[in-house]
Design a protein around this motif. Sequence first.
Motif, PDB file in Angstrom:
ATOM      1  N   ILE A   1       0.884  -1.178   0.000  1.00 49.33           N
ATOM      2  CA  ILE A   1       0.000   0.000   0.000  1.00 49.33           C
ATOM      3  C   ILE A   1       0.921   1.227   0.000  1.00 49.33           C
ATOM      4  CG2 ILE A   1      -1.737   1.285   1.314  1.00 49.33           C
ATOM      5  CD1 ILE A   1      -2.729  -1.463   2.353  1.00 49.33           C
ATOM      6  N   LEU A   2       0.841   1.993  -1.083  1.00 51.39           N
ATOM      7  CA  LEU A   2       1.800   3.076  -1.294  1.00 51.39           C
ATOM      8  C   LEU A   2       1.300   4.408  -0.723  1.00 51.39           C
ATOM      9  CD1 LEU A   2       2.556   2.272  -5.053  1.00 51.39           C
ATOM     10  CD2 LEU A   2       3.847   1.498  -3.039  1.00 51.39           C
ATOM     11  N   LYS A   3       2.218   5.361  -0.624  1.00 47.47           N
ATOM     12  CA  LYS A   3       1.882   6.703  -0.153  1.00 47.47           C
ATOM     13  C   LYS A   3       0.704   7.277  -0.959  1.00 47.47           C
ATOM     14  CE  LYS A   3       4.103  11.095   0.814  1.00 47.47           C
ATOM     15  NZ  LYS A   3       5.271  11.958   0.682  1.00 47.47           N
ATOM     16  N   ALA A   4       0.755   7.116  -2.283  1.00 52.83           N
ATOM     17  CA  ALA A   4      -0.307   7.650  -3.146  1.00 52.83           C
ATOM     18  C   ALA A   4      -1.654   6.978  -2.849  1.00 52.83           C
ATOM     19  CB  ALA A   4       0.072   7.454  -4.611  1.00 52.83           C
ATOM     20  N   ASP A   5      -1.640   5.698  -2.479  1.00 58.22           N
ATOM     21  CA  ASP A   5      -2.885   4.984  -2.137  1.00 58.22           C
ATOM     22  C   ASP A   5      -3.494   5.576  -0.861  1.00 58.22           C
ATOM     23  OD1 ASP A   5      -2.332   3.202  -4.230  1.00 58.22           O
ATOM     24  OD2 ASP A   5      -1.189   1.876  -2.904  1.00 58.22           O
ATOM     25  N   LEU A   6      -2.631   5.862   0.127  1.00 56.59           N
ATOM     26  CA  LEU A   6      -3.104   6.425   1.395  1.00 56.59           C
ATOM     27  C   LEU A   6      -3.680   7.821   1.132  1.00 56.59           C
ATOM     28  CD1 LEU A   6      -0.017   5.452   3.617  1.00 56.59           C
ATOM     29  CD2 LEU A   6      -2.203   4.262   3.524  1.00 56.59           C
ATOM     30  N   GLU A   7      -2.919   8.625   0.384  1.00 59.27           N
ATOM     31  CA  GLU A   7      -3.357   9.991   0.059  1.00 59.27           C
ATOM     32  C   GLU A   7      -4.701   9.985  -0.644  1.00 59.27           C
ATOM     33  OE1 GLU A   7      -0.316  12.020  -2.178  1.00 59.27           O
ATOM     34  OE2 GLU A   7       0.615  12.738  -0.321  1.00 59.27           O
TER      35      GLU A   7
ATOM     36  N   SER B   1       7.033   3.824  -8.526  1.00 62.03           N
ATOM     37  CA  SER B   1       6.915   3.801  -7.060  1.00 62.03           C
ATOM     38  C   SER B   1       6.562   2.424  -6.506  1.00 62.03           C
ATOM     39  CB  SER B   1       5.901   4.843  -6.599  1.00 62.03           C
ATOM     40  OG  SER B   1       4.664   4.621  -7.239  1.00 62.03           O
ATOM     41  N   GLU B   2       5.882   1.597  -7.315  1.00 64.51           N
ATOM     42  CA  GLU B   2       5.530   0.247  -6.851  1.00 64.51           C
ATOM     43  C   GLU B   2       6.765  -0.581  -6.515  1.00 64.51           C
ATOM     44  OE1 GLU B   2       4.012   1.667  -9.379  1.00 64.51           O
ATOM     45  OE2 GLU B   2       1.881   1.162  -9.388  1.00 64.51           O
ATOM     46  N   TRP B   3       7.918  -0.210  -7.080  1.00 64.58           N
ATOM     47  CA  TRP B   3       9.141  -0.968  -6.810  1.00 64.58           C
ATOM     48  C   TRP B   3       9.797  -0.568  -5.495  1.00 64.58           C
ATOM     49  CZ3 TRP B   3      10.801  -5.315  -9.050  1.00 64.58           C
ATOM     50  CH2 TRP B   3      10.174  -5.682 -10.237  1.00 64.58           C
ATOM     51  N   ASN B   4       9.457   0.610  -4.961  1.00 63.53           N
ATOM     52  CA  ASN B   4      10.113   1.108  -3.733  1.00 63.53           C
ATOM     53  C   ASN B   4      10.192   0.092  -2.604  1.00 63.53           C
ATOM     54  OD1 ASN B   4      10.804   3.561  -4.652  1.00 63.53           O
ATOM     55  ND2 ASN B   4       9.087   4.679  -3.721  1.00 63.53           N
ATOM     56  N   PRO B   5       9.035  -0.476  -2.198  1.00 65.95           N
ATOM     57  CA  PRO B   5       9.108  -1.408  -1.062  1.00 65.95           C
ATOM     58  C   PRO B   5       9.954  -2.648  -1.363  1.00 65.95           C
ATOM     59  CG  PRO B   5       6.883  -1.377  -2.015  1.00 65.95           C
ATOM     60  CD  PRO B   5       7.640  -0.260  -2.647  1.00 65.95           C
TER      61      PRO B   5
END
Length: 329
Positions: free
Chosen positions: A187-193, A310-314
């Motif tokens: 769950i990415l920053k953009a998903d939370l936002e 960004s999906e690759w970050n984690p």
Amino acid sequence: MIVNLDQAVTMLRAHDVVAIPTETVYGLAGSIHSEQALRKIFEVKKRPYFDPLIVHVENSFEARKYVTEWPPIAEALTQHFWPGPLTVVLRKSPEVSDLITAGLERVGIRCPRHPVALEVLKKLKSPLAAPSANLFGRTSPTQSSHVEKEFSGLVPVLEGGSSEVGIESTVVLIDDVELAILRPGSILKADLESILLKNEIPFKWKVNVAKTEAPGHMKHHYMPSKPLFWIEGHIGPDLINRLRLELSQLPVEVEGVQIIKPSSINNYDLLKLPASPREAARVLYAELRRLGESPTDSIVFSPEAFMTESEWNPILERLRKASSIIIKI
Ligand code: TXA
Ligand code: MG
């Protein structure tokens, strides 16, 4: 040792620990109401007591019993992402043991979506503290066989197939109208936002998170059973010499996590990941374990151009920590 659901619940009631499947990774679970089980989690994992445990609950109604606050951000995010791979860190109620929070004022809570995990929570009628079911600093397990091997069959394991997400939950600290990601996940920053904006919840990203608020951030983590080298640049024939030299200069231990140093490096396996980040996350830990068992001396990973989304970050964050060293050529 594989156990069934009823056996697992009986063992958990008897203050024992049981490895349970979750959609992220397998967890080494113990009742939050059993000090004996909580201590056993740390002992079995050889985990230092300064690293807090995540509490797993059946639903958000249960979660609210263990915190003294439930700000609108927590309500909106858990409404949307639970059950699922999101851990919220909130002020704990007095009944949450200091063993779980490593003495911190806040506790990390999540509601997993794996049906077997939810079934155990329902039957037990108690939340479970559960870190990933691996030895401290090592690769997390995404299959029951990983847990069996990690603890030489000594830990009871509840079968739940391969974890569908494959990397640990996104950990989010919520402080009134501020929030911060303490550990990236699927769950990415953009998903939370996007959920907070959609629900018109006022929020700010917290800029300065104190080190004490975000423990459990060792330089090395998720490490396979042989050295993993992160290589940036062109891989040529002289790579082996470079790997030997770099490894010889490393300490044997960093922040309590052992760096595995074979007497010599003669060859390596290349870690290849699927092009879809979702698929890559799913197979990441199983691949690290598989290559760890192959006859070569080391593993090499080289990030590819398509890994910049960004999906690759984690995924990359985990590979950076799993690497003995990052080498720029
Ligand atoms: O997906 C997951 O979260 C898995 C499955 C089993 O649920 N669990 C997991 O637990 O990854 P563990 O123990 O391997 O990682 C827990 C991490 C800690 O190292 C810390 O970074 C953060 O979560 N955490 C837990 N409680 C916290 C707290 N009270 N304050 C700040 N960070 C916390
Ligand atoms: Mg872990």
